[in-house]
Each structure stands twice: as C-alpha cells, then as structure tokens.
Design an enzyme around this catalytic site. Sequence first.
Site, mmCIF file in Angstrom:
data_model
loop_
_atom_site.group_PDB
_atom_site.id
_atom_site.type_symbol
_atom_site.label_atom_id
_atom_site.label_comp_id
_atom_site.label_asym_id
_atom_site.label_seq_id
_atom_site.Cartn_x
_atom_site.Cartn_y
_atom_site.Cartn_z
ATOM 1 N N ARG A 66 0.820 -1.222 0.000
ATOM 2 C CA ARG A 66 0.000 0.000 0.000
ATOM 3 C C ARG A 66 0.848 1.264 0.000
ATOM 4 N NH1 ARG A 66 -5.320 -1.243 3.210
ATOM 5 N NH2 ARG A 66 -5.129 -3.479 3.168
ATOM 6 N N HIS A 204 11.127 -21.888 5.682
ATOM 7 C CA HIS A 204 12.510 -21.603 5.291
ATOM 8 C C HIS A 204 13.518 -22.543 5.950
ATOM 9 C CE1 HIS A 204 12.741 -19.107 8.969
ATOM 10 N NE2 HIS A 204 14.036 -19.191 8.854
ATOM 11 N N HIS A 266 8.586 -25.015 11.622
ATOM 12 C CA HIS A 266 9.993 -25.398 11.497
ATOM 13 C C HIS A 266 10.353 -26.684 12.257
ATOM 14 C CE1 HIS A 266 10.035 -21.517 9.796
ATOM 15 N NE2 HIS A 266 10.230 -20.819 10.896
HETATM 16 C C1 BG6 Z 1 10.453 -17.282 11.579
HETATM 17 C C2 BG6 Z 1 9.670 -16.921 12.797
HETATM 18 O O1 BG6 Z 1 9.720 -18.150 10.766
HETATM 19 O O2 BG6 Z 1 11.653 -17.914 11.974
HETATM 20 C C3 BG6 Z 1 10.487 -16.027 13.699
HETATM 21 O O3 BG6 Z 1 8.467 -16.261 12.428
HETATM 22 C C4 BG6 Z 1 11.819 -16.654 14.017
HETATM 23 O O4 BG6 Z 1 9.781 -15.742 14.906
HETATM 24 C C5 BG6 Z 1 12.505 -17.106 12.737
HETATM 25 O O5 BG6 Z 1 12.618 -15.683 14.660
HETATM 26 C C6 BG6 Z 1 13.744 -17.903 13.046
HETATM 27 O O6 BG6 Z 1 14.416 -18.158 11.850
HETATM 28 P P1 BG6 Z 1 15.984 -18.366 11.826
HETATM 29 O O7 BG6 Z 1 16.268 -18.704 10.396
HETATM 30 O O8 BG6 Z 1 16.604 -17.095 12.277
HETATM 31 O O9 BG6 Z 1 16.255 -19.492 12.768
#
Ligand code: BG6
Length: 513
Positions: A66, A204, A266
């Site tokens: 936006r 991720h 995760h």
């Molecule tokens: C994200 C979460 O998916 O992963 C965050 O929303 C978290 O809260 C993050 O901090 C951690 O990712 P990484 O790659 O830093 O371990």
Amino acid sequence: MSTLVTGSEVNPFLDPLRFDKRAPECLVVIFGASGDLTKRKLLPALYNLARDRRLSTGFAVLGISRTPLSDDDFRARMKDAVAQFSESGPLDTGVWEGFEQGLYYLPGNFADGEFYKLLAARLGEIATARGTSGNVLFYLSTQPSFYPAIVERLGEAGLDGKSGQGWQRVIIEKPFGEDLASARELNQRIHRVFDESEIYRIDHYLGKETVQNILAFRFANGIFEPLWNRRYIRQVQITAAESIGVEGRGVFYEEVGALRDMVQTHLLQVMATVAMEPPARFDAASTRDEKAKALRSIRPLRHDEVATRAVAGQYGPARLGGRDLAGYRQEAGVKPDSQIETYVAATFFVDNWRWAGVPFYLRTGKHLPKRVTEIAIHFASAPHSLFPEAAETAPNLMILRIQPEEGISLKFHSKQPGSGMQLRAVSMDFNYGSSFGVRSPSAYETLLLDAINGDATLYTRQDMVEASWAAVQPVMEVWKNTRFRFPNYPVGSWGPAEADEMLARNGHQWRTP
Ligand code: BG6
C-alpha cells in the site's frame, strides 16, 4: 534460452560446482513488499542469486504494497536493505546496477479487484521490457488473512497459469492457516485457482543447508542408517533457541505464539526430516511422500496428556549485564496480561516400527541464553559397563548443528592418558565452514531458486501442512482454555522449570547446547 546476468566478474563466493542450478527467465511479484521479510530476506536473496549469476537476464521483481513509492524509491530502499542484510560481503555496485534495473514497484490495495487489472497490465509491460516470457512467481508475504483474497483475485484476473503464456506459481509464506480447519479451508480456496503443482508453501528451515544435509548424512552414508531407530536411539532433542525477543513484532506474535510460529512449522519439519524413511528417489514427490508419512505417524497428544507433555513459557523482565531487559508483556503491541507463549517444549512420539517408544523432545523460545538450533540424537548406553572406575558414563551423542556453527559432532568416550581406565567424553567434529570454505546460500536463496526452477522438493505439500497442524491441534485446544502463570522464565534463561520436569519424568534431561 536464458543467458546469465553478468556483474562484477570476480566473485570470491562463486563456486560453480556448488550451485549448479540456474533460473529460467521470470518475474517475481512480491505482495507485501514494504514488509520486513522483503527487506531482510527476499531482496538480499535475489541480489545474491544475481551476484552468483544464477538468474537469467530476463529477470525482474515487482514489489506491491500500500505504501506509495515510485520505482526509484523502491530501488533506493532495497539498495539499503541489501547492503545491510545480504551477508555476502559489501554491496557489489556493478551487480547492483544491473539488478536494480529490473526492480519495479506498484502501490495498491490488494483487497480491491480493480487493482488486479492494473497489475495484469503492469505484468505485461514488464514482461515485454525485461523478456520474462510471461513466467511469474507470486510471493505472498502479506498478513496471512489476505492470502485467499489475493489468490482469488489473481484467478479472476486470469493470472493463474491457465493462459498458456508462461507459467504462474505462487509461494505462500507461513503461517499457513491458524489451525487444522483453517489450513484445510485455505488449501481448498487456493486449489480453486492454482493446481497443487503451482503452489509452493514455504518453510525456510527446509532450505537451510544443514537441514538439507540431514538427508545426505542419513541416506548417502552406509554407517548411520542401521543405527537410526528405536534399537539404538533412546531420545531425540530438537532445540531452536533464539537470543532475541519478539523484536518489534509484538502485534504479530500476539496472534501467533511460539507453538504456531515455530513448532507447527519449522520444528515439526525438522523432526520429519530426522524421522522419515528413505525415499525411493530424491525428487519432490518421493521425498514429500516420506515426510508426510512421518508427520502423519506423530501421535497427537490426548487432551489429558497436554499438561505433562507440553510446556508453555513466556519471558519476563530481567537485568542482564547491567541492562534492564523488557519482558514480553512490556513489548510494544503486547497486552499487559498476555497469555501468548514465547517458549514451547513438547514431547512427541512417532507411532511406527522405527520409532515406537522413542521420545522426540522439541523446544523453542525467544530470549534464551544463545541462538542455537540443533538436533541431539541420544544413543543407547553400552549394555554392560566394563570400566567401573570410569567417571564418564553418559551415552553417545550425535549433534547435528543447524546454526549458527553448522556441522555435525559425535561424542563418545575415550581413555584418558595415564594409568588406570579413566574415561572422558571427546568429540569428533565436522564443520561446514572449514570443510567447504565457501559461503552457504541462505535458505531463501535456495528456495527462491528452486521455485523459479519448478522444484518443490523443499516446499511443504498440502498433506504435510495438515498433518503438522493435526499434531499440535490438541495442544492449541487445551491451551486456549488454560490460564498460565506468565511470565515464567526470565530473559536470558533456558526456559521454565516445567520443561526440565517434563524430561525428568522420563529420566532424561535437556542438553545444554
Ligand atoms: C520465523 C519466525 O519463521 O523464523 C520467527 O516467524 C523466528 O519468529 C525465525 O525468529 C527464526 O528463523 P531463523 O532462520 O533465524 O532461525
């Protein structure tokens, strides 16, 4: 035929053997382009891919949000973001200049159907200007409540891969739904527009080098897999500890909490990678079939087990190193009596022949003493102790270190030099950095490149997402009606005492990473 973006010719990080994938021409459209993810992860990842010459010259990015910005404003903002967050050394101005010519911005309200006519026109212009052949990768990084509407509007505007002009795919950021029922509904709504093969649900952690390496470690070596079962493994501990708090994301966290943010996503994906059976082939279908099977084998907790098998925590204020650190309830956007958890520990069992009876302990938390993600495999002790005078009798441990010091260690006992039979635990270590000596691509680099290449192996599939929601659903149901005595751990500690008690009941204790 795609040619490669050339920038600076000297690239100390480029190892052609290591990254053998190159992308076809494509336009990446980011919904939510003024958000944190775009600046911290997505643009730095795309820039690094350009820098490593992984992208076609027919490449462009269209940011949408936006905030009213011009193309030039967007380019300037992204330049700062890449310089700050790319983690690949100082910004290479030669590469940047080529890369930024392909950056565009379109302000708009993506809840509004009219906006998609503008979008379709803009996509056509960019495709012509940049030679992206009509291939479009939509990246949804907005508030999750917008996902279904965006996908439906894309469908109405004919941007759903059915036009026959190039491909259209959609990456969907987590959280995918807020419980099992909403995840199912979201899947159904998205499927009305996109085929499952065009949907890329991102987690991720699956793109992290060390998580991918679990598969190589297990299935490219003959010596570990025979031990990888209930006969030799007594418990598995998966820890994702963060030293930071919610970092200005209080409003988001109040809606999500650590169970949804980290465990359902995760940690369960990592657990599935540890627990899965060997796939028949290393392709998207076979790998995801096995992960889905592992996730479906996780026994959901009964409601009456939640109190003893799942622990919620919330950090409270503390004074550390002469500084006063705020508790979660003092963070911006957080209710002063918030019942949202910033820490979770849980015990899961996998009901199959390989893992029956082996506890998988998962824990994650904000504001723990250090940032560390690791998997600790605790093996059975020697069946008979031959060395009664030995001080060390702890069982063998295999540590798969996901971050920040990426590697693998095997801890075993060794005789201490000298007379007598004193033993000491020693470690056999593999370290990613020193063994390979190249920069690992970030998870987002790997995953974006995979999606552009149409490889969904490291993305989650509908059945995987639903199975992981099913695993945490009973915990969410019980916690919804629980009044916690929060805060229950101070900033900088390893979490609430109940998490230690949970393991102590099984005669176990958390490893301190
Ligand atoms: C994200 C979460 O998916 O992963 C965050 O929303 C978290 O809260 C993050 O901090 C951690 O990712 P990484 O790659 O830093 O371990």
